[in-house]
Design a protein around this motif. Structure first.
Motif, mmCIF file in Angstrom:
data_model
loop_
_atom_site.group_PDB
_atom_site.id
_atom_site.type_symbol
_atom_site.label_atom_id
_atom_site.label_comp_id
_atom_site.label_asym_id
_atom_site.label_seq_id
_atom_site.Cartn_x
_atom_site.Cartn_y
_atom_site.Cartn_z
ATOM 1 N N MET A 1 0.843 -1.167 0.000
ATOM 2 C CA MET A 1 0.000 0.000 0.000
ATOM 3 C C MET A 1 0.890 1.233 0.000
ATOM 4 O O MET A 1 1.827 1.310 0.758
ATOM 5 C CB MET A 1 -0.888 -0.027 1.245
ATOM 6 N N ILE A 2 0.597 2.184 -0.838
ATOM 7 C CA ILE A 2 1.348 3.430 -0.873
ATOM 8 C C ILE A 2 0.882 4.289 0.289
ATOM 9 O O ILE A 2 -0.316 4.425 0.545
ATOM 10 C CB ILE A 2 1.161 4.158 -2.215
ATOM 11 N N ASP A 3 1.823 4.845 1.015
ATOM 12 C CA ASP A 3 1.513 5.725 2.134
ATOM 13 C C ASP A 3 0.822 6.968 1.602
ATOM 14 O O ASP A 3 1.375 7.698 0.781
ATOM 15 C CB ASP A 3 2.817 6.076 2.853
ATOM 16 N N LEU A 4 -0.402 7.208 2.043
ATOM 17 C CA LEU A 4 -1.188 8.325 1.516
ATOM 18 C C LEU A 4 -0.646 9.682 1.930
ATOM 19 O O LEU A 4 -0.892 10.679 1.262
ATOM 20 C CB LEU A 4 -2.649 8.185 1.935
ATOM 21 N N ALA A 8 5.071 7.350 -0.513
ATOM 22 C CA ALA A 8 6.142 6.354 -0.628
ATOM 23 C C ALA A 8 5.556 4.936 -0.669
ATOM 24 O O ALA A 8 4.551 4.661 -0.018
ATOM 25 C CB ALA A 8 7.102 6.473 0.548
ATOM 26 N N PRO A 9 6.173 4.042 -1.430
ATOM 27 C CA PRO A 9 5.717 2.649 -1.462
ATOM 28 C C PRO A 9 5.855 2.000 -0.093
ATOM 29 O O PRO A 9 6.794 2.283 0.632
ATOM 30 C CB PRO A 9 6.669 1.979 -2.450
ATOM 31 N N ARG A 10 4.934 1.142 0.248
ATOM 32 C CA ARG A 10 4.969 0.463 1.539
ATOM 33 C C ARG A 10 5.152 -1.038 1.416
ATOM 34 O O ARG A 10 5.675 -1.663 2.295
ATOM 35 C CB ARG A 10 3.692 0.742 2.323
ATOM 36 N N ARG A 11 4.663 -1.672 0.351
ATOM 37 C CA ARG A 11 4.815 -3.119 0.158
ATOM 38 C C ARG A 11 5.797 -3.340 -0.982
ATOM 39 O O ARG A 11 5.558 -2.902 -2.098
ATOM 40 C CB ARG A 11 3.484 -3.776 -0.161
ATOM 41 N N VAL A 12 6.870 -4.045 -0.683
ATOM 42 C CA VAL A 12 7.948 -4.225 -1.651
ATOM 43 C C VAL A 12 8.139 -5.710 -1.931
ATOM 44 O O VAL A 12 8.326 -6.510 -1.016
ATOM 45 C CB VAL A 12 9.265 -3.605 -1.137
ATOM 46 N N TYR A 13 8.077 -6.061 -3.198
ATOM 47 C CA TYR A 13 8.342 -7.432 -3.650
ATOM 48 C C TYR A 13 9.811 -7.510 -4.028
ATOM 49 O O TYR A 13 10.302 -6.667 -4.792
ATOM 50 C CB TYR A 13 7.461 -7.746 -4.855
ATOM 51 N N ARG A 38 5.608 -11.367 -0.476
ATOM 52 C CA ARG A 38 5.946 -12.455 -1.398
ATOM 53 C C ARG A 38 5.025 -12.464 -2.611
ATOM 54 O O ARG A 38 5.205 -13.252 -3.519
ATOM 55 C CB ARG A 38 5.860 -13.794 -0.687
ATOM 56 N N ASP A 39 4.027 -11.592 -2.588
ATOM 57 C CA ASP A 39 3.021 -11.532 -3.640
ATOM 58 C C ASP A 39 3.334 -10.380 -4.595
ATOM 59 O O ASP A 39 3.084 -9.217 -4.277
ATOM 60 C CB ASP A 39 1.648 -11.339 -3.016
ATOM 61 N N ALA A 40 3.858 -10.708 -5.761
ATOM 62 C CA ALA A 40 4.232 -9.681 -6.739
ATOM 63 C C ALA A 40 3.031 -8.853 -7.170
ATOM 64 O O ALA A 40 3.165 -7.678 -7.498
ATOM 65 C CB ALA A 40 4.890 -10.324 -7.962
ATOM 66 N N ALA A 41 1.848 -9.436 -7.137
ATOM 67 C CA ALA A 41 0.650 -8.724 -7.572
ATOM 68 C C ALA A 41 0.152 -7.730 -6.520
ATOM 69 O O ALA A 41 -0.688 -6.894 -6.822
ATOM 70 C CB ALA A 41 -0.453 -9.719 -7.911
ATOM 71 N N ALA A 42 0.675 -7.824 -5.300
ATOM 72 C CA ALA A 42 0.192 -6.965 -4.217
ATOM 73 C C ALA A 42 1.228 -5.943 -3.775
ATOM 74 O O ALA A 42 1.151 -5.412 -2.686
ATOM 75 C CB ALA A 42 -0.213 -7.830 -3.030
ATOM 76 N N CYS A 43 2.191 -5.663 -4.634
ATOM 77 C CA CYS A 43 3.258 -4.758 -4.217
ATOM 78 C C CYS A 43 3.080 -3.356 -4.776
ATOM 79 O O CYS A 43 2.353 -3.140 -5.736
ATOM 80 C CB CYS A 43 4.621 -5.312 -4.621
ATOM 81 N N ASP A 61 5.558 -7.569 -16.290
ATOM 82 C CA ASP A 61 4.300 -7.663 -15.563
ATOM 83 C C ASP A 61 4.114 -6.472 -14.624
ATOM 84 O O ASP A 61 3.054 -5.840 -14.620
ATOM 85 C CB ASP A 61 4.247 -8.976 -14.768
ATOM 86 N N ALA A 62 5.124 -6.168 -13.840
ATOM 87 C CA ALA A 62 5.016 -5.054 -12.895
ATOM 88 C C ALA A 62 4.814 -3.732 -13.623
ATOM 89 O O ALA A 62 3.927 -2.946 -13.280
ATOM 90 C CB ALA A 62 6.264 -4.986 -12.007
ATOM 91 N N ARG A 63 5.590 -3.488 -14.643
ATOM 92 C CA ARG A 63 5.470 -2.227 -15.389
ATOM 93 C C ARG A 63 4.107 -2.149 -16.084
ATOM 94 O O ARG A 63 3.520 -1.078 -16.181
ATOM 95 C CB ARG A 63 6.611 -2.066 -16.390
ATOM 96 N N GLY A 64 3.597 -3.286 -16.540
ATOM 97 C CA GLY A 64 2.286 -3.319 -17.169
ATOM 98 C C GLY A 64 1.166 -2.941 -16.215
ATOM 99 O O GLY A 64 0.121 -2.454 -16.640
ATOM 100 N N ARG A 65 1.390 -3.155 -14.925
ATOM 101 C CA ARG A 65 0.418 -2.779 -13.903
ATOM 102 C C ARG A 65 0.723 -1.404 -13.310
ATOM 103 O O ARG A 65 0.068 -0.963 -12.375
ATOM 104 C CB ARG A 65 0.391 -3.823 -12.777
#
Length: 109
Positions: A1-4, A8-13, A38-43, A61-65
């Motif tokens: 989750m990005i800190d509102l 800044a990013p909060r979850r890092v894969y 550990r979840d690339a889709a949730a970072c 995949d990450a850049r596509g999202r």
């Protein structure tokens, strides 16, 4: 989750074969108030070693999202660093990955 508040990013894969790098990068993330997932889709940010299995697909995949990617690899393998940049990642040599990650995780206020 990005800190509102800070943006800044909060979850890092982190995708790396190297347990030492995994530990060091985990320390940088924790020190910035983030968490490793550990979840690339949730970072909110992906950190990818350029010699890990499937690294190109992971970057695509990450850049596509719309997820920013910090890629790292050996300074002697400039071709892999160049390829990662072509795929949309910020690519740095191993010696710079901790500092680059800390900068990406820093508040943008």
């Amino acid at each position: 989750m990005i800190d509102l508040v800070t943006g800044a990013p909060r979850r890092v894969y982190v995708l790396t074969r190297d347990l030492v790098f995994r530990g060091k990068l985990g320390g940088v993330v924790a020190g910035a108030g983030g968490e490793i997932t550990r979840d690339a889709a949730a970072c909110d940010l992906a950190v990818i070693e350029l010699e890990s299995r499937g690294w190109e697909e992971q970057i695509r995949d990450a850049r596509g999202r719309g997820i920013p990617v910090l890629a790292f690899g050996s300074h002697v393998n400039a071709e892999l660093l160049r390829r990662a940049r072509e795929l949309g990642a910020e690519a740095v040599p191993n010696s710079r990955v901790e500092a680059a990650l800390a900068q990406l995780l820093a508040p943008s206020i």
